[in-house]
Design a protein around this motif. Structure first.
Motif, PDB file in Angstrom:
ATOM      1  N   ALA A 124      -2.340  -2.644   0.646  1.00  0.00           N
ATOM      2  CA  ALA A 124      -1.822  -2.488   2.008  1.00  0.00           C
ATOM      3  C   ALA A 124      -0.362  -2.891   2.148  1.00  0.00           C
ATOM      4  O   ALA A 124       0.333  -2.413   3.048  1.00  0.00           O
ATOM      5  CB  ALA A 124      -2.672  -3.295   2.991  1.00  0.00           C
TER       6      ALA A 124
ATOM      7  N   GLY B  54       2.348  -2.361   0.314  1.00  0.00           N
ATOM      8  CA  GLY B  54       3.348  -1.334   0.057  1.00  0.00           C
ATOM      9  C   GLY B  54       3.578  -0.429   1.264  1.00  0.00           C
ATOM     10  O   GLY B  54       4.707  -0.317   1.759  1.00  0.00           O
ATOM     11  N   PRO B  55       2.534   0.241   1.781  1.00  0.00           N
ATOM     12  CA  PRO B  55       2.717   1.067   2.974  1.00  0.00           C
ATOM     13  C   PRO B  55       3.224   0.270   4.167  1.00  0.00           C
ATOM     14  O   PRO B  55       4.033   0.767   4.960  1.00  0.00           O
ATOM     15  CB  PRO B  55       1.308   1.614   3.238  1.00  0.00           C
ATOM     16  CG  PRO B  55       0.631   1.574   1.916  1.00  0.00           C
ATOM     17  CD  PRO B  55       1.184   0.370   1.230  1.00  0.00           C
TER      18      PRO B  55
ATOM     19  N   GLY C  61       6.860  -0.213   3.892  1.00  0.00           N
ATOM     20  CA  GLY C  61       7.550   1.022   4.207  1.00  0.00           C
ATOM     21  C   GLY C  61       7.755   1.204   5.699  1.00  0.00           C
ATOM     22  O   GLY C  61       8.719   1.835   6.135  1.00  0.00           O
ATOM     23  N   ALA C  62       6.860   0.643   6.502  1.00  0.00           N
ATOM     24  CA  ALA C  62       6.972   0.755   7.959  1.00  0.00           C
ATOM     25  C   ALA C  62       7.790  -0.369   8.564  1.00  0.00           C
ATOM     26  O   ALA C  62       8.549  -0.155   9.508  1.00  0.00           O
ATOM     27  CB  ALA C  62       5.573   0.771   8.583  1.00  0.00           C
TER      28      ALA C  62
ATOM     29  N   GLN D  74       2.985  -0.322  13.449  1.00  0.00           N
ATOM     30  CA  GLN D  74       2.206   0.435  12.470  1.00  0.00           C
ATOM     31  C   GLN D  74       1.914  -0.416  11.243  1.00  0.00           C
ATOM     32  O   GLN D  74       0.797  -0.370  10.699  1.00  0.00           O
ATOM     33  CB  GLN D  74       2.967   1.698  12.064  1.00  0.00           C
ATOM     34  CG  GLN D  74       2.172   2.624  11.169  1.00  0.00           C
ATOM     35  CD  GLN D  74       2.892   3.929  10.909  1.00  0.00           C
ATOM     36  OE1 GLN D  74       3.214   4.250   9.761  1.00  0.00           O
ATOM     37  NE2 GLN D  74       3.174   4.682  11.964  1.00  0.00           N
ATOM     38  N   ALA D  75       2.902  -1.211  10.815  1.00  0.00           N
ATOM     39  CA  ALA D  75       2.677  -2.106   9.678  1.00  0.00           C
ATOM     40  C   ALA D  75       1.590  -3.117  10.003  1.00  0.00           C
ATOM     41  O   ALA D  75       0.720  -3.415   9.169  1.00  0.00           O
ATOM     42  CB  ALA D  75       3.974  -2.822   9.311  1.00  0.00           C
TER      43      ALA D  75
ATOM     44  N   LEU E 177      -1.737  -1.414   9.698  1.00  0.00           N
ATOM     45  CA  LEU E 177      -2.133  -1.235   8.307  1.00  0.00           C
ATOM     46  C   LEU E 177      -2.599  -2.555   7.694  1.00  0.00           C
ATOM     47  O   LEU E 177      -3.568  -2.590   6.926  1.00  0.00           O
ATOM     48  CB  LEU E 177      -0.960  -0.667   7.502  1.00  0.00           C
ATOM     49  CG  LEU E 177      -0.543   0.760   7.864  1.00  0.00           C
ATOM     50  CD1 LEU E 177       0.783   1.108   7.198  1.00  0.00           C
ATOM     51  CD2 LEU E 177      -1.624   1.761   7.450  1.00  0.00           C
TER      52      LEU E 177
ATOM     53  N   ALA F  80       8.135  -1.167  -0.817  1.00  0.00           N
ATOM     54  CA  ALA F  80       7.724   0.002  -0.045  1.00  0.00           C
ATOM     55  C   ALA F  80       7.441   1.201  -0.927  1.00  0.00           C
ATOM     56  O   ALA F  80       6.634   2.067  -0.574  1.00  0.00           O
ATOM     57  CB  ALA F  80       8.794   0.360   0.981  1.00  0.00           C
ATOM     58  N   HIS F  81       8.098   1.302  -2.062  1.00  0.00           N
ATOM     59  CA  HIS F  81       7.939   2.461  -2.946  1.00  0.00           C
ATOM     60  C   HIS F  81       7.007   2.181  -4.131  1.00  0.00           C
ATOM     61  O   HIS F  81       6.920   2.989  -5.052  1.00  0.00           O
ATOM     62  CB  HIS F  81       9.302   2.911  -3.476  1.00  0.00           C
ATOM     63  CG  HIS F  81      10.190   3.498  -2.424  1.00  0.00           C
ATOM     64  ND1 HIS F  81      11.058   2.717  -1.679  1.00  0.00           N
ATOM     65  CD2 HIS F  81      10.326   4.761  -1.966  1.00  0.00           C
ATOM     66  CE1 HIS F  81      11.707   3.486  -0.821  1.00  0.00           C
ATOM     67  NE2 HIS F  81      11.280   4.734  -0.967  1.00  0.00           N
TER      68      HIS F  81
ATOM     69  N   ALA G 110       3.416   1.804  -5.864  1.00  0.00           N
ATOM     70  CA  ALA G 110       2.010   2.185  -5.715  1.00  0.00           C
ATOM     71  C   ALA G 110       1.076   1.060  -6.142  1.00  0.00           C
ATOM     72  O   ALA G 110      -0.075   1.011  -5.707  1.00  0.00           O
ATOM     73  CB  ALA G 110       1.720   3.438  -6.544  1.00  0.00           C
TER      74      ALA G 110
ATOM     75  N   ARG H  88      -6.202   8.487   1.281  1.00  0.00           N
ATOM     76  CA  ARG H  88      -5.348   8.120   2.403  1.00  0.00           C
ATOM     77  C   ARG H  88      -5.978   8.503   3.739  1.00  0.00           C
ATOM     78  O   ARG H  88      -5.951   7.737   4.705  1.00  0.00           O
ATOM     79  CB  ARG H  88      -3.976   8.787   2.263  1.00  0.00           C
ATOM     80  CG  ARG H  88      -3.008   8.446   3.380  1.00  0.00           C
ATOM     81  CD  ARG H  88      -1.652   9.059   3.130  1.00  0.00           C
ATOM     82  NE  ARG H  88      -1.058   8.547   1.904  1.00  0.00           N
ATOM     83  CZ  ARG H  88       0.129   8.932   1.436  1.00  0.00           C
ATOM     84  NH1 ARG H  88       0.827   9.851   2.084  1.00  0.00           N
ATOM     85  NH2 ARG H  88       0.600   8.413   0.325  1.00  0.00           N
TER      86      ARG H  88
END
Length: 392
Positions: free
Chosen positions: A9, A11-12, A15-16, A165-166, A169, A226-227, A229, A315
């Motif tokens: 969780a 990483g995504p 990104g937000a 949003q983060a 998530l 953020a990038h 995986a 996803r």
């Protein structure tokens, strides 16, 4: 709670939210605390299998209990598929779907053997996961690549919606304390045990997540995180311990198995409660064995999760599940507002903040997840008059 979310969780979420990841984690924890407190007080008053399905039915009316149960069963069955696919992607990437299906079948079998065996296996999985997380944190911080300056907040380019949003998530990674409540009939002294167990579990989980999130930010920085995986594996590699990378991958697979085990157990109990009221096929309400386990409900949930694991996208399954669980807890907070002071109602701000937080985070999820969640909710509401409970 300490399952696959902690491995995937951040990483995504980075990104937000970027460098404001820790703030988003704090917001998710506040909403989770409100939900946990409301759930614990309600579970003490209604120690029955079903969790918020029961609370909504008893405190708000049959429709709201039904809607909570529908959201939980639909969303968490999708989450079962997501956790199974996580096992597949980490344990055997070349045969991810076949591995996912095998994981669902194996853990459904464990649950059918009885909750006591499942509980012991859960403890073992959590112990392994914590050991792996501790090793990754030590390796990441001890490799000379961690910089405290990367923990500093920098709100440039981060929108309020991205921050929310983060948090949504990251809330997905907290979800799990409902399992204690949904097993209410199988807990010794539930009025005393459940209100103590839920906040304690939440506090321990928050401590673990804060340590992991801080390590990832300090080692990788918000952009690289953020990038990534597989952020824990990347942090271990950056820390100069490449030999621990396979351990991190194995730990992620074990954690996902732990999440899948708990999900299958909890969803089947909510399905049991709904089947008793004939909102689901009444055959699922049958109990079997000396412990009175809902064998048919467990098999039905396992079968559906197997189909989803073989056909759905990871996803999409996670996004749909996030919306469903937030709606589920929104009903829990609304139900807690109906408790009287004599029933140890939580302080009024707690369920109010929880209700508003669930609604805000749900609507801040990616648009595709919001639309899918609203469509599923509308479908459940439309089916309610057709599947209304018959008199007992």
């Amino acid at each position: 709670m300490i399952g696959a979310g902690v491995f995937g969780a951040f990483g995504p979420a980075a990104g937000a939210a970027g460098s404001e990841l820790l703030g988003a984690l704090g917001l998710a924890a506040v909403v989770a605390y409100c939900n946990a407190t409301s759930s614990a007080r309600l579970a003490a008053r209604h120690p029955e299998s079903g969790g918020t399905y029961v609370y909504g039915r008893e405190r708000l009316g049959p429709f709201w209990g039904y809607l909570a149960g529908w959201s939980f069963v639909a969303g968490k069955t999708a989450s079962c598929a997501a956790m199974a696919l996580t096992v597949g992607h980490y344990a055997w990437p070349g045969q991810a779907r076949a591995t996912a299906v095998a994981a669902v079948v194996a853990l459904t079998t464990v649950n059918c053997l009885g909750v006591r065996k499942a509980a012991w296996l859960t403890r073992l999985i959590v112990a392994v996961t914590l050991a792996v997380l501790a090793a990754c944190v030590v390796a990441g911080l001890g490799g000379g690549h961690a910089h405290a300056s990367r923990l500093a907040w920098d709100g440039a380019g981060v929108s309020p919606r991205g921050f929310l949003q983060a948090a949504g998530l990251l809330f997905f990674a907290f979800a799990g304390y409902a399992r204690i409540a949904t097993l209410g009939e199988e807990v010794r002294d539930p009025a005393r045990t459940i209100p103590r167990a839920i906040p304690l579990a939440l506090a321990v989980t928050l401590g673990v997540y804060a340590a992991v999130a801080g390590t990832l930010l300090a080692v990788l920085g918000p952009d690289a995180l953020a990038h990534s995986a597989a952020p824990l594996a990347d942090a271990v590699r950056a820390g100069g311990a490449p030999g621990l990378v396979p351990v991190a991958r194995a730990g992620a697979a074990v954690a996902a198995l732990g999440s899948l085990l708990a999900l299958l157990l909890g969803v089947s109990r909510t399905a049991l409660a709904m089947a008793r009221d004939r909102h689901l096929p009444h055959a699922l309400a049958a109990l079997s064995g000396a412990g009175g386990a809902p064998l048919r409900a467990e098999l039905a949930v396992g079968a559906l999760a197997t189909v989803l694991a073989a056909t759905t996208d990871l996803r999409g399954a996670i996004g749909f599940s996030s919306f469903g669980v937030l709606l589920y807890y929104a009903v829990a907070n609304a139900s807690a507002l109906r408790l009287s002071p004599a029933e140890r109602r939580p302080p009024l701000p707690v369920p109010l903040v929880g209700l508003a937080g669930c609604a805000t985070l749900a609507l801040s999820l990616p648009p595709a997840s919001v639309l899918a969640g609203l469509a599923a909710t509308a479908t459940g509401a439309a089916l309610y008059p057709l599947r209304r409970a018959t008199p007992r």
